[in-house]
Design an enzyme around this catalytic site. Structure first.
Site, PDB file in Angstrom:
ATOM      1  N   LYS A 185       0.738  -1.469  -0.010  1.00 62.57           N
ATOM      2  CA  LYS A 185       0.084  -0.018  -0.123  1.00 62.57           C
ATOM      3  C   LYS A 185       0.721   1.288   0.035  1.00 62.57           C
ATOM      4  O   LYS A 185       0.542   2.117  -0.671  1.00 62.57           O
ATOM      5  CB  LYS A 185      -0.805   0.041   1.325  1.00 62.57           C
ATOM      6  N   ARG A 192     -10.450   0.413   7.646  1.00 65.45           N
ATOM      7  CA  ARG A 192     -10.002  -0.810   8.090  1.00 65.45           C
ATOM      8  C   ARG A 192     -10.821  -1.725   8.540  1.00 65.45           C
ATOM      9  O   ARG A 192     -11.036  -2.928   8.834  1.00 65.45           O
ATOM     10  CB  ARG A 192      -8.904  -0.959   8.861  1.00 65.45           C
ATOM     11  N   ARG A 222      11.055  -7.002   5.759  1.00 60.78           N
ATOM     12  CA  ARG A 222      10.868  -5.485   6.350  1.00 60.78           C
ATOM     13  C   ARG A 222      11.218  -5.236   7.816  1.00 60.78           C
ATOM     14  O   ARG A 222      11.848  -4.222   8.005  1.00 60.78           O
ATOM     15  CB  ARG A 222       9.448  -4.979   5.960  1.00 60.78           C
ATOM     16  N   ARG A 273      10.263  -0.806  12.835  1.00 63.98           N
ATOM     17  CA  ARG A 273       8.824  -0.866  13.454  1.00 63.98           C
ATOM     18  C   ARG A 273       8.322  -1.598  14.666  1.00 63.98           C
ATOM     19  O   ARG A 273       8.916  -3.185  14.457  1.00 63.98           O
ATOM     20  CB  ARG A 273       7.631  -1.141  12.287  1.00 63.98           C
ATOM     21  N   ARG A 308      -1.313  -9.419  13.270  1.00 60.08           N
ATOM     22  CA  ARG A 308      -1.765  -8.392  12.123  1.00 60.08           C
ATOM     23  C   ARG A 308      -2.455  -8.827  11.056  1.00 60.08           C
ATOM     24  O   ARG A 308      -3.705  -8.803  10.465  1.00 60.08           O
ATOM     25  CB  ARG A 308      -0.761  -7.441  11.738  1.00 60.08           C
TER      26      ARG A 308
END
Ligand code: AMP
Length: 192
Positions: free
Chosen positions: A14, A90, A129, A135, A146
């Protein structure tokens, strides 16, 4: 005026595709994930609340998230020219709220781009990532959560937007440029 929702699971690309779409269409970008991470970095009250959900891989409650979005639209008059919504909505409740917020402004969601990537590939991408991003939510346990939260709470939005005739499914695997070209092609007829 053109409002576009970029939709997809965590790790579906995204952010990457939104960055290209901003350059291409010159729209205002609202990434709710980035906005919340910015609050966490500045250690604001909202940041502390957000972190308690994000670090567990849970969604921020709808009421709070909808308030944040409305505030962002009000504070940034440029949004009246069109927005890329990246990471919002969401939940169905957020989608309904977005519809009424835009209707109040005489506008609507023009199109939804759904980046579709198989679960195993999402897991691979997020773990990679995580090694680079720093993060707090890119670690294997939180990633799992998630993806579960996405499938339970966010994936139903696909049908919601299919029902509204706005959903454009895009194969989100492969080269970034090819994915971007299929998005542009899919959106061609939706631009006013
Ligand atoms: P993202 O950068 O879009 O992957 O978002 C990172 C995290 O921020 C998510 O896992 C959620 O905890 C939170 N978040 C971002 N956008 C929303 C939203 N629209 N509703 C609820 N939580 C959100």
């Amino acid at each position: 005026m053109y409002n576009l929702v970029v939709f997809g699971a965590p790790g579906s690309g995204k952010g990457t595709q939104s960055a290209r779409l901003i350059d291409e269409y010159g729209l205002y970008h609202i990434s709710t994930g980035e906005l919340l991470r910015d609050h966490i970095a500045r250690d604001t009250e909202l940041g502390r609340i957000a972190d308690s959900y994000i670090s567990k891989g849970q969604l921020i409650p709808d009421d709070l998230m909808i308030d944040i979005l409305e505030h962002t639209l009000n504070e940034n008059p440029e949004t009246a020219n069109g927005v890329i919504f990246d990471g919002f909505p969401r939940t169905i409740e957020q989608a309904k709220a977005l519809k009424s917020m835009l209707a109040k402004r005489g506008s609507k969601v023009h199109a939804v781009v759904g980046l579709e990537v198989p679960d195993e590939e999402l897991m691979d991408r997020l773990v990679k990532r995580g090694a680079e991003s720093g993060r707090s939510d890119d670690n294997p346990e939180t990633i799992n959560n998630r993806l579960k939260v996405y499938n339970a709470q966010t994936a139903p939005l696909r049908d919601y937007y299919v029902g509204e005739g706005k959903y454009h499914a895009i194969k989100g695997s492969g080269a970034i440029d090819d994915i971007f070209n299929s998005i542009k092609e899919a959106l061609r007829d939706t631009r006013e």
